[in-house]
Design a protein around this motif. Structure first.
Motif, short mmCIF file in Angstrom:
data_model
loop_
_atom_site.label_atom_id
_atom_site.label_comp_id
_atom_site.label_asym_id
_atom_site.label_seq_id
_atom_site.Cartn_x
_atom_site.Cartn_y
_atom_site.Cartn_z
N TYR A 198 2.69 -3.96 11.48
CA TYR A 198 2.18 -2.63 11.83
C TYR A 198 1.46 -2.61 13.17
O TYR A 198 1.34 -1.56 13.79
N GLN A 255 -6.62 -6.26 -3.23
CA GLN A 255 -6.81 -5.47 -2.00
C GLN A 255 -6.73 -3.97 -2.30
O GLN A 255 -7.53 -3.18 -1.80
N GLU A 261 -7.25 3.45 10.06
CA GLU A 261 -5.98 2.90 10.59
C GLU A 261 -6.29 1.63 11.35
O GLU A 261 -7.18 1.61 12.21
N GLU A 303 -7.78 10.62 6.38
CA GLU A 303 -6.48 10.09 5.93
C GLU A 303 -6.48 8.58 6.04
O GLU A 303 -7.05 8.01 6.97
N ASP A 322 -11.70 1.25 10.90
CA ASP A 322 -10.92 0.13 10.37
C ASP A 322 -10.93 0.10 8.85
O ASP A 322 -10.02 -0.43 8.23
N SER A 357 -3.68 -0.28 12.91
CA SER A 357 -2.67 -0.57 13.93
C SER A 357 -2.99 0.12 15.26
O SER A 357 -3.04 1.34 15.34
N PRO A 392 -2.37 6.88 8.54
CA PRO A 392 -1.65 8.13 8.87
C PRO A 392 -0.31 7.98 9.59
O PRO A 392 0.29 9.00 9.92
N GLU A 395 1.87 6.65 1.16
CA GLU A 395 2.45 5.33 1.43
C GLU A 395 1.46 4.42 2.15
O GLU A 395 1.82 3.71 3.09
N1 SAH Z 1 1.17 7.71 5.90
C1 SAH Z 1 2.19 7.54 6.89
C2 SAH Z 1 2.49 6.07 7.22
C3 SAH Z 1 2.81 5.14 6.08
S1 SAH Z 1 3.07 3.47 6.64
C4 SAH Z 1 3.44 8.27 6.49
O1 SAH Z 1 3.52 8.71 5.35
O2 SAH Z 1 4.35 8.41 7.32
C5 SAH Z 1 1.52 2.68 6.27
C6 SAH Z 1 0.38 3.07 7.16
O3 SAH Z 1 -0.80 2.36 6.74
C7 SAH Z 1 0.55 2.73 8.64
O4 SAH Z 1 -0.10 3.72 9.40
C8 SAH Z 1 -0.17 1.38 8.74
O5 SAH Z 1 -0.53 1.02 10.05
C9 SAH Z 1 -1.35 1.63 7.84
N2 SAH Z 1 -1.98 0.43 7.27
C10 SAH Z 1 -1.34 -0.59 6.64
N3 SAH Z 1 -2.23 -1.50 6.19
C11 SAH Z 1 -3.46 -1.03 6.52
C12 SAH Z 1 -4.81 -1.50 6.32
N4 SAH Z 1 -5.05 -2.64 5.68
N5 SAH Z 1 -5.82 -0.75 6.79
C13 SAH Z 1 -5.59 0.42 7.43
N6 SAH Z 1 -4.35 0.92 7.65
C14 SAH Z 1 -3.30 0.21 7.21
#
Ligand code: SAH
Length: 339
Positions: A47, A198, A123, A94, A143, A125, A97, A159
């Protein structure tokens, strides 16, 4: 999306070594790593450096299929906010996102309903933060869930939980990932049960925030409502399933969400029943929304109908994807998720 490269990522991570090499060295030094550690390391890299979403990427999510998805999530949040007395200190939040599409669609509806609060994204990434800042100017980034401001939340997570790491167990033995010199391999096979510290920690942090500061959260993901066992770890790359052990960091690793476990971990707040995405969107009026959109865009009638079917039909996303809401005990239930 022109400013982000689709996957695979163009550059190795800052360490100068791919995540595959990193995991190999770790296994050589300390022995096989847990499935959870493997998944967390692979996804952090995956990501961090590219845009996995959309037609050019590896997978397509509900908000990328149609604006109707985010609009209905926004309508549900705005409705709960209105029934809570329109608190002016509430914020839209969110988790994960993506490209910011859900937030932009939801906020358009919420602003229309009079909601004027700030926007906060959890987020990790850097690449996706860039896309989100363009989709929703002024959004603030965090974070961790624990860093969200001490305000009532109107929160969505689509997701997000499926991307968080799962542990796998065969009996009492934790399944690990080894390396045999040529490739990664699981240490044990058998009847697999999954747990996710987690995810439990994320659900608990969210519940603690809601219990302390108020608000509601809508969590949407694919998974099961409880009781199932089996290996659900999967890798998706270029819109096709691939081997989760083949190229860590180059494919999206996910596992089905155990909604019963999520509900148990959400201590201290009210938890709704679990409803399938298809029936929830239909209850919220996706049919009327589709008709209204089609009336304004007659050339899009077919595409709008196809998007609705993809989101709602049982054979598509309608049944596998599920919705659950968490809320402060004094906040109203989310529409369609009442007891
Ligand atoms: N919600 C969006 C993206 C889903 S993909 C949609 O429906 O299109 C998963 C998302 O979670 C991505 O933005 C990814 O960077 C974020 N993500 C994954 N693991 C994470 C973590 N441990 N902490 C924060 N964000 C995370």
């Amino acid at each position: 999306m022109t400013h982000l490269s689709p996957c695979p990522p163009p550059a190795p991570p800052a360490s100068g070594r791919g995540v595959s090499e990193h995991l190999r060295a770790r296994i050589a030094a300390g022995g096989p790593v847990s499935v959870a550690d493997y998944m967390a390391a692979a996804n952090a890299h995956y990501y961090a450096s590219c845009d996995p979403l959309g037609a050019a990427g590896d997978f397509v999510t509900a908000p990328e299929i149609s604006q109707m998805f985010g609009e209905l999530v926004g309508a549900a949040l705005a409705d709960a906010w209105a029934r809570a007395g329109r608190p002016s200190d509430a914020v839209y939040a969110e988790l994960g996102p993506g490209r910011g599409t859900l937030a932009a669609d939801a906020l358009r509806v919420m602003r229309g309903a009079g909601f004027a609060g700030d926007v906060h994204f959890v987020e990790t990434s850097p690449a996706l933060r860039q896309a989100q800042a363009i989709a929703v100017p002024g959004a603030r980034f965090h974070d961790r869930i624990e860093e969200l401001p001490p305000r009532p939340l109107l929160l969505a997570a689509n997701e997000f939980f499926d991307a968080l790491a799962v542990e796998q167990w065969v009996g009492d033995e934790q399944r690990r990932v080894a390396h045999d010199g040529t490739g990664f391999a699981f240490t044990v096979d058998g009847d697999i049960r999954e747990t996710s510290p987690q995810r439990d920690a994320a659900a608990a942090a969210l519940a603690t925030h809601l219990a302390r500061h108020g608000g509601v959260a809508i969590v949407i993901d694919y998974g099961y409502s409880g009781g199932e066992t089996g290996d659900t770890l999967q890798a998706v790359r270029g819109h096709a399933f691939s081997d989760p052990l083949a190229d860590p960091g180059e494919a999206d690793l996910t596992a089905h969400v155990d909604f019963a476990a999520l509900a148990r971990a959400a201590r201290g707040c009210a938890v709704s029943r679990v409803v399938s995405q298809g029936s929830w969107l239909e209850t919220l009026g996706i049919g009327a929304r589709a008709s209204a959109l089609a009336a304004r865009n007659p050339g899009q009638t077919e595409a709008i109908g196809a998007a609705r079917r993809r989101l709602c039909d049982e054979a598509e996303m309608g049944r596998l994807f599920k919705v659950i809401a968490l809320r402060h005990a004094d906040w109203p239930a989310i529409a369609g998720l009442e007891p």
